[in-house]
Write an enzyme that holds these catalytic residues in place. Structure first.
Site, short mmCIF file in Angstrom:
data_model
loop_
_atom_site.label_atom_id
_atom_site.label_comp_id
_atom_site.label_asym_id
_atom_site.label_seq_id
_atom_site.Cartn_x
_atom_site.Cartn_y
_atom_site.Cartn_z
N GLU A 192 0.78 -1.26 -0.02
CA GLU A 192 -0.16 -0.06 0.15
C GLU A 192 1.08 1.20 0.14
OE1 GLU A 192 -3.16 1.26 -0.32
OE2 GLU A 192 -2.79 2.85 0.21
N ARG A 225 -16.66 4.96 3.93
CA ARG A 225 -15.23 3.91 3.34
C ARG A 225 -14.56 3.71 4.06
NH1 ARG A 225 -10.62 4.64 1.49
NH2 ARG A 225 -9.67 3.88 -0.95
N TYR A 242 -27.44 9.92 3.35
CA TYR A 242 -28.22 8.88 3.90
C TYR A 242 -27.04 9.32 5.54
CZ TYR A 242 -24.27 7.04 0.81
OH TYR A 242 -23.27 6.96 0.59
N ASP A 245 -11.49 -0.66 -9.03
CA ASP A 245 -11.73 0.71 -10.17
C ASP A 245 -10.85 0.74 -10.87
OD1 ASP A 245 -14.20 1.76 -8.77
OD2 ASP A 245 -12.30 3.52 -7.93
C1 FAD Z 1 -19.32 10.06 -4.83
C2 FAD Z 1 -18.77 8.63 -5.12
C3 FAD Z 1 -20.25 8.50 -4.47
C4 FAD Z 1 -19.38 6.38 -3.95
N1 FAD Z 1 -20.45 5.95 -3.97
C5 FAD Z 1 -20.48 4.12 -4.01
C6 FAD Z 1 -21.27 4.12 -3.31
O1 FAD Z 1 -22.00 4.14 -2.43
N2 FAD Z 1 -21.24 2.37 -3.55
C7 FAD Z 1 -20.25 1.56 -4.51
O2 FAD Z 1 -20.48 0.53 -3.84
N3 FAD Z 1 -19.05 2.02 -4.64
C8 FAD Z 1 -19.01 4.27 -4.31
N4 FAD Z 1 -18.55 4.78 -4.75
C9 FAD Z 1 -17.22 3.81 -5.87
C10 FAD Z 1 -16.27 3.16 -4.43
O3 FAD Z 1 -15.60 4.32 -3.94
C11 FAD Z 1 -14.99 2.87 -5.42
O4 FAD Z 1 -15.17 2.10 -6.37
C12 FAD Z 1 -13.77 1.64 -4.37
O5 FAD Z 1 -13.13 2.52 -3.47
C13 FAD Z 1 -12.47 1.05 -5.23
O6 FAD Z 1 -12.35 0.70 -4.15
P1 FAD Z 1 -10.74 0.24 -4.74
O7 FAD Z 1 -10.75 -0.53 -3.90
O8 FAD Z 1 -11.17 -1.00 -6.52
O9 FAD Z 1 -9.56 1.35 -5.13
P2 FAD Z 1 -9.33 2.36 -3.84
O10 FAD Z 1 -10.26 2.40 -3.31
O11 FAD Z 1 -9.88 3.48 -4.46
O12 FAD Z 1 -8.03 1.96 -3.68
C14 FAD Z 1 -7.02 1.64 -4.30
C15 FAD Z 1 -6.26 1.82 -2.96
O13 FAD Z 1 -4.59 1.42 -4.10
C16 FAD Z 1 -3.05 2.36 -3.60
N5 FAD Z 1 -2.36 2.83 -4.22
C17 FAD Z 1 -2.60 3.74 -5.39
N6 FAD Z 1 -0.98 2.97 -5.88
C18 FAD Z 1 -0.23 2.24 -5.39
C19 FAD Z 1 0.82 2.04 -5.73
N7 FAD Z 1 1.29 2.27 -6.95
N8 FAD Z 1 1.33 1.00 -5.10
C20 FAD Z 1 0.52 0.62 -3.82
N9 FAD Z 1 -0.83 1.09 -3.76
C21 FAD Z 1 -1.52 2.08 -4.15
C22 FAD Z 1 -4.37 4.11 -2.97
O14 FAD Z 1 -3.20 4.35 -2.00
C23 FAD Z 1 -5.17 2.90 -2.75
O15 FAD Z 1 -5.22 2.28 -1.30
C24 FAD Z 1 -18.67 6.10 -4.55
C25 FAD Z 1 -17.46 7.31 -5.41
C26 FAD Z 1 -17.60 8.01 -5.42
C27 FAD Z 1 -16.75 9.09 -6.59
#
Ligand code: FAD
Length: 396
Positions: free
Chosen positions: A34, A107, A215, A292
């Site tokens: 991380e 979150r 909410y 994502d």
């Molecule tokens: C306004 C808004 C509302 C939302 N509401 C919802 C909802 O109601 N329900 C829902 O399911 N989703 C919701 N989402 C979407 C959700 O927040 C994301 O889809 C989700 O957090 C993605 O998770 P992830 O683990 O793919 O990425 P992230 O949570 O972005 O985690 C990525 C991690 O990788 C780390 N990282 C980055 N680069 C590196 C690197 N080179 N080396 C090591 N670590 C690294 C980062 O620091 C981070 O900790 C919402 C998003 C937005 C913008």
């Protein structure tokens, strides 16, 4: 020679931590890299529908999440101009029907619950302040450099978010696209609810060129707001400051109760909404993306985190079945990751499409908005909720 039992996960977000737990449950040693030195309080509220909550419950997180999540009683769509309810959908019925909770959660609380579970698992090593720098693919796995060290593994899972370094190093260049929309996010103490009432459900306010989602989170102690408006500001990141005067001006023509909610927020942050274009690669050899990193989407289906959690469950089930006890060759890992991508793509694409459609429907102006409100009332809560069954009924 790569360690046939180690899997590296880049990113300790929602998808990465879920993947670590799911892979460890299948018998793998997991190293999570991380970038940040601390799992900070970034982001705001998330809705976790039964398709995602059931994965987390299966991983043993029920009691940790029950301590911080809220179970909303309904989702109420509200006309922004009149302040009147369009339709109230009893979301509690979904949990009863599917047998899995519908939660709303901060979150940071979800990430903290996952991190505690990870810390308690002897087969997972979480390395904070350790950004993935580079990846080398070879005949029997991957070598990853990060935090000044080298690690060899059977596979690398890129769960490092929409600006994924893994995607940038391994896959043909493909960039997230700015949607022209900005999410303003903020919270306030539940006692400060403008009408003095206890908010038990999700409010979805629909107005021309903007919508507002409200909410309770943090065990009901705080209220979460997301206000989505159009604009050209497109900086990366989750934590840029937003000016109260600007957001108040954007909602000046909304019903008084919506304006009161906006005025109650203590501190606004802005988040430019980017989405990954359809059709990018999800896997190559021993490397796969999840969450994502592969399919960052607009948040209007409230499923971005949900899809990351589902990805993690499917990926771990596949790798567990083919390699759980050190069996299997590197070629079989690649085939398993290819199958994972093929399994996930159609569903995620459908959710991405729904999110785009919702965005358009939510922001309709004038007569089109009137037609939308009439259509929603005519369909009624049961049929509106049933349209989501294909999302909520999913099982790993
Ligand atoms: C306004 C808004 C509302 C939302 N509401 C919802 C909802 O109601 N329900 C829902 O399911 N989703 C919701 N989402 C979407 C959700 O927040 C994301 O889809 C989700 O957090 C993605 O998770 P992830 O683990 O793919 O990425 P992230 O949570 O972005 O985690 C990525 C991690 O990788 C780390 N990282 C980055 N680069 C590196 C690197 N080179 N080396 C090591 N670590 C690294 C980062 O620091 C981070 O900790 C919402 C998003 C937005 C913008």
């Amino acid at each position: 020679m790569a360690d046939s039992h180690t899997i590296i996960v880049a990113g300790a977000g929602i998808g990465g931590l879920t993947a670590a737990l799911a892979l460890a449950a299948k018998g793998f040693r997991v190293v999570v890299l991380e970038r940040t030195g601390r799992l900070d309080e970034v982001g705001a509220g998330l809705q976790l529908s039964p398709n995602a909550s059931r994965v987390l419950v299966d991983l043993g997180l029920r009691s940790r999440l029950e301590a911080c999540a809220v179970t909303p009683d309904a989702v109420t769509a509200i006309n922004a101009r009149s302040g009147r309810s369009i339709v109230r959908m009893p979301i509690g019925d979904v949990a009863t029907r599917t047998g899995s909770p519908y939660w709303v959660v901060h979150r940071a609380d979800l990430q903290a619950a996952l991190a505690l579970q990870v810390a308690a698992h002897p087969a997972i090593e979480l390395r904070l302040g350790c950004a993935l720098d580079d990846v080398t693919l070879h005949a029997d796995g991957v070598t990853v450099s990060g935090g000044g060290g080298l690690e060899q593994a059977l596979a690398l899972i890129g769960a490092d978010g929409i600006w994924s370094a893994v995607r940038g190093r391994v896959f043909p260049k493909i960039e997230p696209m700015f949607s022209g929309l900005i999410a303003w996010r903020g919270t306030f103490a539940a006692e400060a609810m403008p009408d003095g009432e206890k908010l038990r459900g999700v409010q979805l306010w629909l107005g021309p060129d903007a919508h507002l989602v409200v909410y309770p989170i943090s065990g009901g102690r705080r209220i979460n707001l997301v206000a989505v408006v159009d604009g050209s500001w497109s900086q990366r990141g989750w934590s840029a400051r937003g000016e109260l005067t600007e957001i108040i001006a954007r909602f000046a023509h909304w019903a008084g109760s919506a304006r009161a909610l906006i005025g109650a927020v203590e501190r606004w942050t802005r988040w430019a909404l980017f989405a990954m274009p359809d059709g990018g690669a999800w896997n190559q050899g021993p490397v796969a993306l999840l969450g994502d990193a592969s399919h960052g989407m607009l948040p209007f289906a409230a499923q971005g985190a949900g899809m990351a959690i589902e990805d993690a469950a499917v990926l771990a089930a596949g790798l567990g079945a083919s390699h759980g006890d050190g069996r299997g060759t590197a070629a079989e890992v690649a085939a398993t990751l290819q199958r994972y991508a093929a399994l996930r793509r159609p569903r995620v694409k459908r959710v991405q499409r729904l999110a785009r459609q919702n965005g358009m429907i939510y922001h309709l102006p004038g007569a089109a908005a009137l037609a939308r409100d009439i259509a929603m009332r005519t369909l009624g809560p049961d049929r509106l909720l049933a349209r989501q069954n294909w999302i909520y009924d999913w099982r790993p």
